[in-house]
Design an enzyme around this catalytic site. Structure first.
Site, mmCIF file in Angstrom:
data_model
loop_
_atom_site.group_PDB
_atom_site.id
_atom_site.type_symbol
_atom_site.label_atom_id
_atom_site.label_comp_id
_atom_site.label_asym_id
_atom_site.label_seq_id
_atom_site.Cartn_x
_atom_site.Cartn_y
_atom_site.Cartn_z
ATOM 1 N N TYR A 1 4.462 5.746 11.287
ATOM 2 C CA TYR A 1 5.002 4.105 11.489
ATOM 3 C C TYR A 1 5.845 3.476 10.447
ATOM 4 O O TYR A 1 6.016 2.286 10.690
ATOM 5 C CB TYR A 1 3.524 3.160 12.065
ATOM 6 C CG TYR A 1 2.475 3.285 10.760
ATOM 7 C CD1 TYR A 1 2.722 2.613 9.627
ATOM 8 C CD2 TYR A 1 1.207 4.130 10.739
ATOM 9 C CE1 TYR A 1 1.815 2.622 8.642
ATOM 10 C CE2 TYR A 1 0.492 4.064 9.783
ATOM 11 C CZ TYR A 1 0.525 3.371 8.882
ATOM 12 O OH TYR A 1 -0.399 3.400 7.822
ATOM 13 N N HIS B 1 -3.464 4.419 4.835
ATOM 14 C CA HIS B 1 -4.303 3.174 5.219
ATOM 15 C C HIS B 1 -5.761 4.035 4.770
ATOM 16 O O HIS B 1 -6.590 3.149 3.972
ATOM 17 C CB HIS B 1 -4.638 2.981 6.526
ATOM 18 C CG HIS B 1 -5.712 1.968 6.968
ATOM 19 N ND1 HIS B 1 -5.914 0.811 6.428
ATOM 20 C CD2 HIS B 1 -7.065 2.453 7.595
ATOM 21 C CE1 HIS B 1 -7.073 0.323 6.772
ATOM 22 N NE2 HIS B 1 -7.676 1.244 7.406
ATOM 23 N N ARG C 1 0.765 -1.251 -0.179
ATOM 24 C CA ARG C 1 0.037 -0.049 0.000
ATOM 25 C C ARG C 1 1.000 1.344 0.020
ATOM 26 O O ARG C 1 1.540 1.610 1.002
ATOM 27 C CB ARG C 1 -0.888 -0.015 1.206
ATOM 28 C CG ARG C 1 -1.407 1.414 1.646
ATOM 29 C CD ARG C 1 -2.585 1.266 2.730
ATOM 30 N NE ARG C 1 -2.169 0.764 3.896
ATOM 31 C CZ ARG C 1 -1.522 1.441 4.837
ATOM 32 N NH1 ARG C 1 -1.005 2.550 4.505
ATOM 33 N NH2 ARG C 1 -1.052 1.020 6.165
HETATM 34 C C1 LIG Z 1 -13.331 -6.725 13.327
HETATM 35 C C2 LIG Z 1 -12.463 -5.562 12.996
HETATM 36 N N1 LIG Z 1 -11.262 -5.061 13.794
HETATM 37 C C3 LIG Z 1 -10.983 -3.922 13.569
HETATM 38 C C4 LIG Z 1 -11.064 -3.172 12.591
HETATM 39 C C5 LIG Z 1 -10.348 -1.735 12.341
HETATM 40 N N2 LIG Z 1 -9.620 -1.804 11.219
HETATM 41 C C6 LIG Z 1 -10.017 -1.236 9.992
HETATM 42 S S1 LIG Z 1 -9.002 -1.874 8.613
HETATM 43 C C7 LIG Z 1 -7.902 -2.793 9.404
HETATM 44 C C8 LIG Z 1 -6.694 -3.139 9.069
HETATM 45 C C9 LIG Z 1 -7.018 -4.273 8.016
HETATM 46 O O1 LIG Z 1 -5.785 -4.916 7.568
HETATM 47 P P1 LIG Z 1 -5.754 -5.759 6.317
HETATM 48 O O2 LIG Z 1 -6.592 -6.796 6.641
HETATM 49 O O3 LIG Z 1 -4.146 -6.162 6.136
HETATM 50 O O4 LIG Z 1 -6.214 -5.152 5.269
HETATM 51 P P2 LIG Z 1 -5.874 -3.773 4.527
HETATM 52 O O5 LIG Z 1 -6.522 -2.295 5.152
HETATM 53 O O6 LIG Z 1 -4.318 -3.527 4.741
HETATM 54 O O7 LIG Z 1 -5.994 -3.604 3.025
HETATM 55 C C10 LIG Z 1 -8.559 -2.537 10.857
HETATM 56 C C11 LIG Z 1 -7.788 -3.443 12.125
HETATM 57 C C12 LIG Z 1 -12.323 -3.499 11.879
HETATM 58 N N3 LIG Z 1 -12.509 -2.757 10.731
HETATM 59 N N4 LIG Z 1 -12.854 -4.716 12.172
#
Ligand SMILES: Cc1ncc(C[n+]2csc(CCOP(=O)(O)OP(=O)(O)O)c2C)c(N)n1
Ligand SMILES: [Mg+2]
Length: 365
Positions: A276, A267, A263
């Site tokens: 970070y 985010h 990415r």
């Molecule tokens: C169950 C849950 N826990 C925490 C969050 C907060 N949250 C939103 S995006 C994210 C990170 C997700 O990372 P990844 O699966 O690697 O996807 P990326 O955003 O990198 O595409 C988190 C922890 C959430 N939306 N749902």
């Protein structure tokens, strides 16, 4: 133990490898290669513009995908029209290669009356019924058991369809990931999981997400194949997905494809990644930009000239600017529409509330 990331030098070799295998069955034609390129470029332009519009206060929120276009476009290109996708908030490239209109994407970000979600979903939580693109769920991985359920329904009904379900590296730590993978493995659901391993789950690096050396090996525990591909190599992603989709269609069960990508942006528009991660890390991945890699491949193969490239970019920019200009003129959704789409036939008490609310709305508008 840490996740091994592909080296920059391997990249060039993999792109050169496309040439040798060009004649294999199912390889994209010249027109298809240019189409893939156009969609990757459009995804990038849309992404850059959306991020800027959020900074200018023209939209409220956005989840960028710059850097991940090859993983998204290459995988979804392997589907047939009737197949289904269960994407994440970041999968703009999936929507565009499946045929979502630019205007509906823009309308969704603006939450206006042309938004297929009628302004009720969080921005970047797309959903397009016309292209079998399921509405995005915010709780990470919660869409995966649903995607497996849909795949099982296809199987029970003897439909010749498959599901492509997307998730991130962070999603592999959730309970829903386990439930979905386990169920899919046991019942041989016609599903392919695309894991976009972009190195980060907001501020948590993948090395702290799991003690597994790879994410793809997690599929082994559930009794199906897990493969790892260079997620910045659009044709490698396409080939791996096409193979897995064929396998699912033949009734031979699921596959997980771990796409190693990055990415490049924040985010979301509410994130500051300089807090970070290092500038060096970002710069290293910028040198392996999936669009640059594919463009130089097409040029080297004499499939794309500099003139054609500039013409495509100009055309796409014009298309995007006019979609934005038109959608900025569109009215908000009618306030009365908040009562729609919940009940197939409206109960009397809801009808009464609707009548009362209408009076109230008319005083406020
Ligand atoms: C169950 C849950 N826990 C925490 C969050 C907060 N949250 C939103 S995006 C994210 C990170 C997700 O990372 P990844 O699966 O690697 O996807 P990326 O955003 O990198 O595409 C988190 C922890 C959430 N939306 N749902
Ligand atoms: Mg991630």
């Amino acid at each position: 133990m840490s996740q091994s990331r592909p080296q920059v030098k391997d990249k060039v070799l993999q792109v050169a490898g496309f040439q040798k295998e060009r004649e294999m069955k199912g390889e994209p034609s010249k027109e298809e290669l240019i189409h893939i390129y156009r969609v990757m470029l459009l995804t990038r332009l849309f992404d850059t513009k959306s991020l800027n519009m959020q900074r200018q206060g023209r939209i409220g929120f956005y989840v960028p995908c710059t850097g991940q276009e090859a993983s998204q476009v290459g995988s979804a290109f392997a589907l047939r029209r009737d197949d289904w996708t269960f994407p994440t908030y970041r999968d703009v490239g999936v929507a565009l290669i499946r045929g979502a209109s630019l205007r509906s994407l823009v309308a969704h970000l603006m939450g206006n009356s042309n938004d297929p979600m009628k302004g009720r979903q969080m921005p970047s939580h797309w959903g397009f019924r016309t292209i079998n693109f399921a509405s995005v769920a915010s709780p990470i991985a919660s869409h995966l058991p649903v995607a497996v359920g849909v795949a099982m329904a296809m199987k029970f009904k003897n439909e010749d369809k498959v599901v492509l379900a997307y998730h991130g590296d962070g999603a592999t730590s959730s309970g829903d990931f386990h439930s979905a993978y386990n169920f899919a493995g046991v019942y041989k659901a016609p599903i392919v999981f695309i894991c976009e391993n972009n190195g980060w789950a907001i501020s948590l690096p993948v090395q702290r997400q799991t003690a597994s050396p790879t994410l793809s090996q997690k599929a082994t525990a559930y009794g199906f194949e897990g493969v790892r591909v260079d997620g910045n190599d659009v044709l490698a992603v396409y080939r791996a997905t096409a193979k897995a989709v064929d396998k699912a269609r033949r009734g031979e069960g699921p596959t997980m494809i771990e796409c190693l990508t990055y990415r490049l942006g924040p985010h979301s528009t509410s994130d500051d990644p300089t807090r970070y991660r290092s500038r060096e890390e970002v710069e290293e991945w910028k040198r392996r930009d999936c669009i640059e890699i594919f463009r130089s491949f097409l040029k080297k193969e004499a499939l794309l000239s500099d003139e054609e490239d500039s013409r495509i970019r100009k055309e796409l920019e014009e298309e995007l600017n006019s979609a934005i200009a038109e959608e900025e003129q569109a009215p908000r959704p009618a306030i009365e529409s908040i009562f729609e789409d919940v009940y197939s036939s409206e109960p009397w008490n809801i009808r009464e509330q609707f009548e009362e609310a209408k009076e109230d709305f008319s005083k406020r508008m």
